[in-house]
Design an enzyme around this catalytic site. Structure first.
Site, PDB file in Angstrom:
ATOM      1  N   ARG A  91       0.771  -1.266  -0.196  1.00  0.00           N
ATOM      2  CA  ARG A  91      -0.024   0.164   0.026  1.00  0.00           C
ATOM      3  C   ARG A  91       0.970   1.231  -0.283  1.00  0.00           C
ATOM      4  NH1 ARG A  91       2.340   2.443   3.357  1.00  0.00           N
ATOM      5  NH2 ARG A  91       1.969   2.394   5.563  1.00  0.00           N
ATOM      6  N   SER A 124      -3.581  10.181   5.565  1.00  0.00           N
ATOM      7  CA  SER A 124      -2.524   9.491   6.665  1.00  0.00           C
ATOM      8  C   SER A 124      -1.274  10.332   6.818  1.00  0.00           C
ATOM      9  CB  SER A 124      -2.339   8.016   6.480  1.00  0.00           C
ATOM     10  OG  SER A 124      -3.720   7.357   6.085  1.00  0.00           O
ATOM     11  N   GLU A 180       9.053   0.380   4.019  1.00  0.00           N
ATOM     12  CA  GLU A 180       8.552  -0.266   5.031  1.00  0.00           C
ATOM     13  C   GLU A 180       8.107  -1.776   4.955  1.00  0.00           C
ATOM     14  OE1 GLU A 180       6.750   1.226   9.163  1.00  0.00           O
ATOM     15  OE2 GLU A 180       5.394   0.010   8.167  1.00  0.00           O
TER      16      GLU A 180
END
Ligand code: GTP
Ligand code: MG
Length: 230
Positions: A71, A77, A167
């Protein structure tokens, strides 16, 4: 292995008002360029992981990776996180301060697969390991387990090379099962889980971890039997 969800370029989503004093069209262009950059980094890492998974299948006749998801952090966010961490609200600030704009979750079969995949990826010479958080060796207080890596990968464009952080969360199917339900429960209860429920959730995490270790040891025993050592 299935690539469950490919990160999609998200829309600008009405967040224009948060960016003041800039030409909105050039801002939109920068935003889409940034999304394209992180999307490209995800593709680079996903391809590396797919190749490792395929190679393992060729040699050992099984896949270590069950599935992957990826994603790109939504603009909403990104802004929330910049606010929470007291950083300036701008695309440059997001690029400079956030390591998790691009995220990949790798769901493996066994605990050992997690560390093997992490090692095989991070030893590649274009990958730089920026951070490791081992929530398997040191589970979070609520019981959350996963291996988190932040790595950087080069993305090559027509006229330049960009180094992009990604990440990576690596976990077993069992850890993923717990994390998905816990996430949903927390979302439904707006973060306030009563202490007794939190304790039960933590107990579930421990039971699941025990089962994970058992499955790993069953797998090892079967491998030994196949080799004729038992
Ligand atoms: P922040 O991203 O600012 O929270 O800091 P961080 O990058 O140090 O956070 P961390 O590495 O602990 O967590 C990053 C991601 O891991 C989260 O966005 C979740 O996807 C996942 N994660 C971490 N802790 C939990 C947890 O307790 N439950 C679940 N379900 N997921 C978690
Ligand atoms: Mg994070």
């Amino acid at each position: 292995m299935i690539m469950k969800k490919t990160a999609t370029i998200s829309s600008f989503n009405g967040m224009e008002q948060l960016f003041t004093g800039e030409d909105i069209n050039s801002l939109k262009r920068s935003f889409f360029e940034m999304q394209h950059l992180y999307q490209s980094a995800i593709r680079e890492i996903s391809t590396k992981l797919e190749i490792l998974d395929d190679e393992f299948q060729v040699i050992h006749k099984r896949n270590p990776i069950h599935h992957m998801q990826s994603r790109i952090k939504s603009i909403k966010s990104i802004i929330e996180k910049l606010n929470r961490k007291d950083y300036e609200i701008s695309l440059e600030s997001a690029k400079a301060n956030l390591n998790d704009i691009a995220g990949i979750r790798v769901v493996c079969y066994y605990i050992d697969d997690i560390y093997m995949i992490a090692k095989m990826l991070t030893q590649q010479d274009d990958i730089v390991l920026l951070r490791v958080t081992d929530y398997i060796q040191n589970p979070k207080e609520n019981g959350y387990r996963s291996l988190h890596l932040v790595v950087s990968v080069p993305v090559f464009y027509s006229d330049r090379k960009e180094i992009v952080p990604v990440e990576i969360q690596i976990r077993t199917m069992a850890m993923d099962f717990w994390a998905s339900l816990e996430h949903q429960l927390r979302y439904k209860t707006n973060d306030t889980v009563p202490l007794s429920v939190a304790k039960e959730l933590q107990e579930c995490a421990d039971t699941i971890a025990k089962t994970d270790r058992k499955m790993q040891s069953i797998y090892k025993s079967i491998e030994e039997i196949k080799k004729g050592n038992l």
